[in-house]
Design a protein around this motif. Structure first.
Motif, PDB file in Angstrom:
ATOM      1  N   ALA A 144      41.211  42.922  51.856  1.00  9.83           N
ATOM      2  CA  ALA A 144      40.103  41.617  52.501  1.00  9.83           C
ATOM      3  C   ALA A 144      41.032  40.227  52.478  1.00  9.83           C
ATOM      4  CB  ALA A 144      39.200  41.589  51.397  1.00  9.83           C
ATOM      5  N   ILE A 145      41.878  39.874  51.824  1.00  8.82           N
ATOM      6  CA  ILE A 145      42.422  38.833  51.604  1.00  8.82           C
ATOM      7  C   ILE A 145      43.562  38.638  52.895  1.00  8.82           C
ATOM      8  CG2 ILE A 145      44.383  37.240  50.762  1.00  8.82           C
ATOM      9  CD1 ILE A 145      43.032  38.270  47.870  1.00  8.82           C
ATOM     10  N   SER A 158      48.562  35.950  46.290  1.00  6.11           N
ATOM     11  CA  SER A 158      47.386  36.770  46.017  1.00  6.11           C
ATOM     12  C   SER A 158      48.042  37.847  44.841  1.00  6.11           C
ATOM     13  CB  SER A 158      46.811  37.580  47.253  1.00  6.11           C
ATOM     14  OG  SER A 158      46.136  36.551  47.973  1.00  6.11           O
ATOM     15  N   SER A 181      50.645  34.218  51.682  1.00  2.42           N
ATOM     16  CA  SER A 181      49.268  34.388  51.133  1.00  2.42           C
ATOM     17  C   SER A 181      49.273  35.888  50.385  1.00  2.42           C
ATOM     18  CB  SER A 181      48.172  34.246  52.218  1.00  2.42           C
ATOM     19  OG  SER A 181      48.295  33.352  53.159  1.00  2.42           O
ATOM     20  N   LEU A 220      43.943  49.833  41.465  1.00  7.77           N
ATOM     21  CA  LEU A 220      43.162  50.502  42.626  1.00  7.77           C
ATOM     22  C   LEU A 220      42.014  49.514  43.130  1.00  7.77           C
ATOM     23  CD1 LEU A 220      42.477  54.266  41.692  1.00  7.77           C
ATOM     24  CD2 LEU A 220      44.105  53.508  43.450  1.00  7.77           C
ATOM     25  N   TYR A 230      38.335  36.013  43.243  1.00  9.97           N
ATOM     26  CA  TYR A 230      39.349  35.425  42.235  1.00  9.97           C
ATOM     27  C   TYR A 230      40.779  35.702  42.615  1.00  9.97           C
ATOM     28  CZ  TYR A 230      37.573  33.407  37.851  1.00  9.97           C
ATOM     29  OH  TYR A 230      36.810  32.482  37.328  1.00  9.97           O
ATOM     30  N   GLY A 231      40.908  36.570  43.591  1.00 13.92           N
ATOM     31  CA  GLY A 231      42.244  36.931  43.889  1.00 13.92           C
ATOM     32  C   GLY A 231      42.777  36.312  45.183  1.00 13.92           C
ATOM     33  N   ILE A 232      41.780  35.222  45.674  1.00 11.58           N
ATOM     34  CA  ILE A 232      42.368  34.365  46.763  1.00 11.58           C
ATOM     35  C   ILE A 232      42.887  33.056  46.185  1.00 11.58           C
ATOM     36  CG2 ILE A 232      41.535  32.949  48.699  1.00 11.58           C
ATOM     37  CD1 ILE A 232      39.111  34.840  49.046  1.00 11.58           C
ATOM     38  N   PRO A 233      44.245  32.727  46.476  1.00  9.54           N
ATOM     39  CA  PRO A 233      44.961  31.566  45.826  1.00  9.54           C
ATOM     40  C   PRO A 233      44.110  30.336  46.620  1.00  9.54           C
ATOM     41  CG  PRO A 233      46.255  33.123  47.206  1.00  9.54           C
ATOM     42  CD  PRO A 233      44.893  33.562  47.482  1.00  9.54           C
ATOM     43  N   VAL A 240      40.810  44.338  47.706  1.00 12.98           N
ATOM     44  CA  VAL A 240      40.804  42.866  47.649  1.00 12.98           C
ATOM     45  C   VAL A 240      42.116  42.453  48.291  1.00 12.98           C
ATOM     46  CG1 VAL A 240      41.272  41.166  46.043  1.00 12.98           C
ATOM     47  CG2 VAL A 240      39.689  42.796  45.275  1.00 12.98           C
ATOM     48  N   VAL A 285      41.312  37.861  55.697  1.00 12.83           N
ATOM     49  CA  VAL A 285      40.523  36.630  55.852  1.00 12.83           C
ATOM     50  C   VAL A 285      41.804  35.446  56.354  1.00 12.83           C
ATOM     51  CG1 VAL A 285      39.925  34.587  54.220  1.00 12.83           C
ATOM     52  CG2 VAL A 285      39.052  36.787  54.011  1.00 12.83           C
ATOM     53  N   ILE A 296      34.043  52.502  39.299  1.00 11.87           N
ATOM     54  CA  ILE A 296      34.991  51.449  39.820  1.00 11.87           C
ATOM     55  C   ILE A 296      34.077  50.535  40.805  1.00 11.87           C
ATOM     56  CG2 ILE A 296      37.007  50.588  40.894  1.00 11.87           C
ATOM     57  CD1 ILE A 296      38.297  53.136  40.024  1.00 11.87           C
ATOM     58  N   ASP A 341      34.945  38.992  41.838  1.00 10.89           N
ATOM     59  CA  ASP A 341      36.336  39.387  41.488  1.00 10.89           C
ATOM     60  C   ASP A 341      37.397  39.504  42.742  1.00 10.89           C
ATOM     61  OD1 ASP A 341      35.608  40.008  39.027  1.00 10.89           O
ATOM     62  OD2 ASP A 341      35.262  42.172  39.433  1.00 10.89           O
ATOM     63  N   PHE A 342      36.652  39.701  43.945  1.00 12.36           N
ATOM     64  CA  PHE A 342      37.638  39.524  45.216  1.00 12.36           C
ATOM     65  C   PHE A 342      37.978  38.166  45.491  1.00 12.36           C
ATOM     66  CE2 PHE A 342      36.475  38.213  49.638  1.00 12.36           C
ATOM     67  CZ  PHE A 342      37.942  38.400  49.934  1.00 12.36           C
ATOM     68  N   VAL A 350      46.058  27.783  48.997  1.00 13.37           N
ATOM     69  CA  VAL A 350      46.570  28.352  50.168  1.00 13.37           C
ATOM     70  C   VAL A 350      45.083  28.503  51.158  1.00 13.37           C
ATOM     71  CG1 VAL A 350      46.648  30.788  51.340  1.00 13.37           C
ATOM     72  CG2 VAL A 350      48.070  30.080  49.506  1.00 13.37           C
ATOM     73  N   LEU A 351      44.127  28.910  50.549  1.00 16.81           N
ATOM     74  CA  LEU A 351      42.898  28.817  51.367  1.00 16.81           C
ATOM     75  C   LEU A 351      42.314  27.486  51.720  1.00 16.81           C
ATOM     76  CD1 LEU A 351      40.500  30.649  52.551  1.00 16.81           C
ATOM     77  CD2 LEU A 351      39.022  29.923  50.364  1.00 16.81           C
ATOM     78  N   LEU A 404      48.506  36.083  41.778  1.00 15.96           N
ATOM     79  CA  LEU A 404      47.188  35.932  40.999  1.00 15.96           C
ATOM     80  C   LEU A 404      46.630  36.994  40.425  1.00 15.96           C
ATOM     81  CD1 LEU A 404      45.761  33.076  40.670  1.00 15.96           C
ATOM     82  CD2 LEU A 404      44.397  33.628  42.855  1.00 15.96           C
ATOM     83  N   ILE A 405      46.282  38.170  41.143  1.00 14.25           N
ATOM     84  CA  ILE A 405      45.795  39.365  40.615  1.00 14.25           C
ATOM     85  C   ILE A 405      46.433  40.046  39.555  1.00 14.25           C
ATOM     86  CG2 ILE A 405      44.968  41.587  41.097  1.00 14.25           C
ATOM     87  CD1 ILE A 405      44.404  40.548  44.058  1.00 14.25           C
TER      88      ILE A 405
END
Lengths: 382, 402, 343
Positions: B48-49, B378, B374, B40, A196-199, B45, B52, C39, A193-194, A202-203, B381-382
């Motif tokens: 973390a992005i 993100s 970025s 939440l 999935y949030g990275i474009p 996420v 990164v 969650i 899931d995490f 971009v990466l 995207l989310i």
């Protein structure tokens, strides 16, 4: 023991009956889709040409792949050429003087003293080759047909290797998560899931810039160890290795989700329970019972993803972040259109690599459709 | 006459009450709970992005003040600039050994520091230097956590790009200026995609296995197989170079000026939107066709036919509504893909949007801009992913939030 | 909440005095499926009490029927006995040996003696394996015989269940439901088990095929001395096939008795209601048949009612039923009932 109640009488034609194995059935279904048969043929042809490309070069049917040999200074023979782009069908005499004429006079120490500055070891002196551009060429005199054929190597390896890598990684990840379930599954799917949030782009761009800078930095240095090996390997592959890593960094997550979903749908099936009931190990259940059943949809989805990898490589090469400069690639060839005169004349610069690119991705799309009809009964007819 | 006004009013009401109705249709409280949970879950996420992209962009060789292709600066100037933008601090964690010491104080994990602050200086007021005791965590006095702290206050820092930093351009402002440019292309392309894709898909399904079907699907397959970098130059050659209907690039700053109802705006919009929209319409057309074909074989459609309803009513009233469910859900990934999709188009048509900014910021080592863009991508995207889930649940009552 | 256990000392003697040997002994067996939520960190918020304290014995060579509505936990009971699900608590003894604690190789060895026949003949055979490989799989897993011996055994098994041995190279999709069920039976017989759990083996089949499969099951029991746990919801078929019948409701056994006894003299109100739904082939009797229609639905097994599980639907419930869980007691010889109103 006698044949018991309800049994069928033995058909006399049992031996002649057409075999109905899953693979035979899939092939029968695939064959019905004529477009995908043509696509399969096209892909096999392209793969064959790409693999044997260097052979054609050696036979003189294609020009050199890259480097000085691939470039020609144009000295028009057949037609008065306004700019330096050779048109399709034009033959040119290559009059590039690579070594000064006096290099031939030297030998021994005298030659050694000017080696690498004026005279280059392996080059013939001023060979006057004639080269005919079947599909034209670019401003450096590179033969567009040759470049297109070698560009196929890049596109196909990106497509196939990207698909294979993402299939393997996604499969291992997804099957592990789906099969073991519980907390492992939960944790692994949170990671997905995490991601999935990275474009994606971009990466990929960040990684590619990083890789190309690293490669440039160590271009002339000798590096030992694993890093040096990887850098050398990447250099030998024309920058493809790092491209695979960048493209593959995120592409496996969709596959992991699909594989996990497939495993979940089969994990509770009664035939898996039956295998458990006879005491089959987890390994046997995964490899004998789950994998053969879930592979179909995964292969279909991966085939349909191949055009995506090819597009991304072409786009990255188009903006100069793809393969190393000098490596033939369709995206880099198309980007030639933006150079002097590309938009206004010399349409072959754009059309030749474009047709190759569209034909290849079209073939993979049709192949994927055919495979879906054959392998993925859930989606049959859609 | 009366009927039309009622209808119009009800249409208006539909729009006004849409959010409330949507909420109710989606299961009210459980929807809100779902939404809160997803938002939440998105926070770690995003963190973390950020981590990164921060790590990756700082791993790039060189820095904003000595990037490739820039005029070389003396080292003391680079140091000064780094101090000014806080780039002399440790990257992730400020440890006591190699750490960054606040002026005159000791390193503390958490503790009070004396800080001097300038106060006053407004209209007629006198300027004072105020000494203040501030509670600070030294461990987190690093580039990353300072950025994070500012970003949480919606301050994304100044751009470090040489062209922008001298004018003290803030990343937030720059993005706010460039985002609408990208959105113009993206939104119009999505609209074109649906306007083109749905009728094509419906035609192909209604005239299944006829010439219409084949032509529509040939168009769709070609659209899917033709990437932007092929389609865009071809369109430019045909419409800009040969026919001279549109300019090759915008020379009047129309992109920044924004949408207006003028021929020129349409001209510069046309090619990028077509390039992006054709690819989208191809996918939408194939999905519409498949979905409608499936629905047309369902029992309730057969019942509608058996009732003696006209074929047109059967298709457009009974079948199409349900066939649109999977098609509508594609809008999530589409919207999420709008920004990354425009990326390609922007670079080909040299549109001054976010994609261009991003590529420039990467080569200029403009750390703050890289992270800002970025982060924005993100978030898009989310949000797109969440939107898909909500749409699924709204359109298909069999799926519930849990 | 433990139910009164028919202890091993009191029951080996049947009412008619014949010797009986206990093959499977289930004591206070529970299987709860946790429901997790959260969650990031999943914690257990509730549990589906699919099997909630079940005790019974299965005697060598007999067929025990296990009946009840769908969702009452009868399939879970069968699977938990075979250790396909590991029990939450309670014990399962097979030939006197505790198997609920067995692991690894020991459990694998034990699996040779007990097998399962599944409900859905379309889902229970791997579509990617030929019939020969399916039937040979137990032999491969337990490393029995070489290839040739296995091929011979497969042919023998196919013949045993009334299938043509020529079929070994065919794939499951080429067979009808009844034939597939025979293949599944051949597979479960491959290891010469002594105990078979048949999980509604005929309910997915056409009525015309059902009798064939039931006859086959009976013939195999006679020839091979098998013991069956026959899970079903078709009451008339259970009466025909089973020596004893246990009735389950919401994860618990409410009544166990000899087949004839249960059908002629049902004591638990739930059993009575269940049996009143069975049509009688005699028109005169059928005319007089009084259907007991239960009101309401089965409560959720996540949150069973306090007291007797059946109290929400019981037509004769009294105060004590809402307070105390009735124990399974022997009210007549070999006839056990869990009901406050019967004693």
């Amino acid at each position: 023991m006698a044949v018991a109640e309800g049994a069928e009488p033995i058909s006399l034609k049992e031996a002649e009956r057409p075999r109905s194995t899953p693979i035979a059935d899939a092939w029968r279904l695939f064959r019905r889709n004529k477009a995908s048969l043509v696509a399969l043929g096209t892909i096999i042809t392209i793969v064959f040409i790409a693999i044997t490309a260097s052979l054609w070069t050696r036979l003189g049917l294609l020009d050199a792949r890259t480097g000085v040999d691939a470039m020609h200074t144009i000295n028009p023979v057949n037609q008065a050429q306004q700019d330096s782009y050779p048109d399709p069908g034009v033959c040119a005499r290559d009059n590039q003087d690579r070594n000064p004429y006096w290099c031939g006079w030297l030998s021994g120490d005298a030659l050694a003293s000017v080696q690498d500055t004026y005279c280059f070891r392996d080059e013939p002196v001023a060979d006057q080759r004639q080269w005919c551009y079947l599909l034209g060429g670019d401003s450096q005199g590179k033969d567009w047909l040759t470049q297109t054929v070698y560009g196929a190597q890049v596109s196909l390896s990106v497509g196939f290797l990207g698909a294979t890598m993402s299939l393997i990684v996604g499969l291992i990840y997804g099957v592990t998560a789906g099969f073991y379930g519980g907390r492992i599954d939960n944790l692994m799917m949170r990671i997905v899931d995490f991601m999935y949030g990275i474009p994606y782009l971009v990466l990929v761009i960040l990684l590619q810039v990083f890789f190309t800078e690293i490669a440039r930095e160590y271009q002339d240095q000798e590096r030992g160890g694993v890093v040096g090996f990887v850098l050398d390997l990447n250099k030998d592959m024309g920058g493809l290795l790092f491209l695979f890593i960048a493209l593959g960094s995120l592409s496996w997550i969709g596959m992991a989700r699909l594989a996990r979903g497939q495993v979940l749908s089969y994990r509770e099936k009664e035939f898996v329970e039956a295998a458990r009931a006879v005491g089959a190990s987890n390994r046997r259940i995964i490899f004998v019972h789950l994998l053969p059943n879930i592979m179909g949809p995964l292969i279909v989805s991966e085939t349909l993803a191949i055009p995506g990898y090819i597009f991304t490589e072409a786009f990255l090469s188009f903006i100069g972040l793809g393969v190393q400069p000098g490596t033939p690639s369709w995206g880099a060839m198309i980007s030639e259109v933006r150079t002097r005169g590309g938009f206004f004349s010399n349409r072959h610069i754009l059309l030749v690599p474009s047709i190759a690119l569209v034909m290849t991705t079209l073939a993979f799309n049709f192949l994927g459709d055919g495979l879906r009809d054959a392998l993925d009964p859930r989606l049959r007819g859609t | 006459m009366e009927v039309t006004t009622t209808e119009r009013r009800s249409a208006l009401q539909t729009i006004i009450y849409f959010p409330a109705n949507l909420l109710r249709a989606m299961g009210g409280a459980s929807m809100i709970k779902f939404l809160i949970r997803r938002i939440l879950a998105a926070i770690p996420v995003l963190l973390a992005i950020l981590l990164v992209t921060f790590t990756l962009s700082h791993l790039l060789p060189g820095g904003p003040f000595n990037a490739v292709g820039q005029r070389r600066m003396p080292d003391y100037m680079i140091r000064q600039l780094e101090e000014k933008f806080g780039l002399n601090k440790p990257l992730l964690i400020n440890t006591p050994n190699d750490g960054y010491f606040p002026d005159g104080d000791d390193w503390k994990i958490i503790g009070y520091h004396t800080e001097t602050r300038t106060e006053g200086g407004g209209t007629g007021g006198e300027v004072r230097q105020v000494e203040e005791r501030v509670l600070r965590i030294d461990l987190l006095n690093s580039q990353f956590f300072n950025y994070l702290w500012d970003a949480m206050h919606l301050d994304f820092g100044p751009s470090l790009n040489v062209a922008l930093r001298d004018q003290n351009v803030q990343v937030g402002d720059e993005i706010a200026r460039r985002l609408p440019v990208s959105m113009q292309v993206g939104v119009f392309a999505v609209i074109l995609g649906f306007l083109l894709g749905i009728p094509l898909g419906v035609l192909a399904a209604v005239y299944h296995n006829s010439a219409v079907d084949y032509v529509a699907m040939f168009f769709a397959v070609m659209g899917q197989a033709t990437p932007g970098i092929v389609l865009a130059p071809i369109l430019i050659i045909i419409f800009a170079v040969e026919l001279r209907w549109v300019p090759v690039i915008d020379q009047r700053g129309q992109w920044q000026a924004g949408p207006e109802l003028s021929l020129y705006y349409l001209q510069i919009l046309a090619l990028p939107v077509i390039t992006l929209g054709v690819g989208m319409s191809a996918g939408i057309a194939r999905l519409t066709r498949a979905s409608l074909l499936q629905v047309l074989h369902e029992d309730y459609v057969r019942t509608a036919r058996a009732k003696g309803l006209r074929e047109r009513v059967v298709i457009y009233v009974h079948a199409l509504k349900n066939a649109m469910i999977p098609v509508a859900t594609i809008i999530g990934p589409l919207l999420a893909g709008v920004l990354t999709g425009t990326f390609v188009v922007e670079l080909i048509f040299t549109i001054p949007g976010l994609g261009k900014v991003f590529v420039d910021s990467v080569s200029a080592r403009d750390y703050t801009m890289i992270m800002g863009v970025s982060l924005l991508y993100s978030i898009f995207l989310i949000s797109g992913n969440i939107l898909v889930d909500i749409l699924y649940t709204w359109l298909d009552p069999r799926i519930r939030f849990d | 909440m433990s139910q009164a256990m028919p202890s091993a000392q009191t029951l080996p003697q049947r009412a008619d005095g014949k010797e009986r040997r206990v093959l499977v002994e289930v004591t206070d067996l529970k299987k709860h499926f946790p429901i997790r939520s959260g969650i990031l960190i999943q914690r257990e918020v509730a549990a589906v009490k699919a099997v909630d304290g079940v005790s019974f014995q299965i005697f060598q060579g007999e067929t025990l029927g296990l009946v009840g509505e769908s969702g009452c936990g009868k399939s879970t009971t069968g699977r938990t006995i075979l250790q396909l699900y590991r029990p939450t608590s309670g014990s399962v003894k097979f030939e006197g040996q505790e198997i609920s604690t067995l692991k690894g190789e020991e459990l694998r060895k034990m699996r040779r003696k007990m097998q399962m026949v599944f409900q859905d003949p379309y889902a229970s055979l791997n579509p990617r394996m030929s019939v020969g490989r399916i039937v040979a799989e137990p032999l491969v897993v337990h490393n029995i015989g070489n290839r040739k011996e296995r091929d011979e055994r497969v042919a023998e098994l196919l013949e045993l269940v009334g299938l043509n041995p020529y079929f070994v190279n065919r794939y499951p999709h080429e067979f009808s439901g009844g034939q597939r069920q025979r293949i599944g039976l051949a597979r479960s017989l491959a290891l010469n088990p002594s105990f078979i759990v048949a999980d509604e083996p005929i309910s997915a089949l056409d009525v015309s095929i059902q009798a064939q499969v039931v006859n086959l099951l009976q013939r195999l029991q006679n020839e091979l001395g098998l013991t069956y746990l026959f899970i079903a919801h078709d009451l008339s078929m259970v009466r025909h096939l089973c020596d004893r019948v246990a009735v389950m409701y919401l994860g618990k056994i409410v009544e166990i008795a000899e087949s004839e006894e249960l059908y002629t003299n049902p004591l638990h109100p739930y059993t009575q209601a269940l049996l009143s739904a069975v049509p009688v082939p005699d028109p005169v009797v059928e005319e007089r048949r009084q259907r007991i229609i239960l009101k309401g639905d089965v409560p959720s097994p996540i949150n069973p009612p306090k007291g007797c599980n059946f109290n929400t639907r019981c037509p004769v419930a009294v105060d004590v039923c809402y307070d105390q869980d009735p124990e399974l007691v022997e009210v007549l010889p070999d006839h056990w009932v869990a009901c406050h109103r019967v004693i």
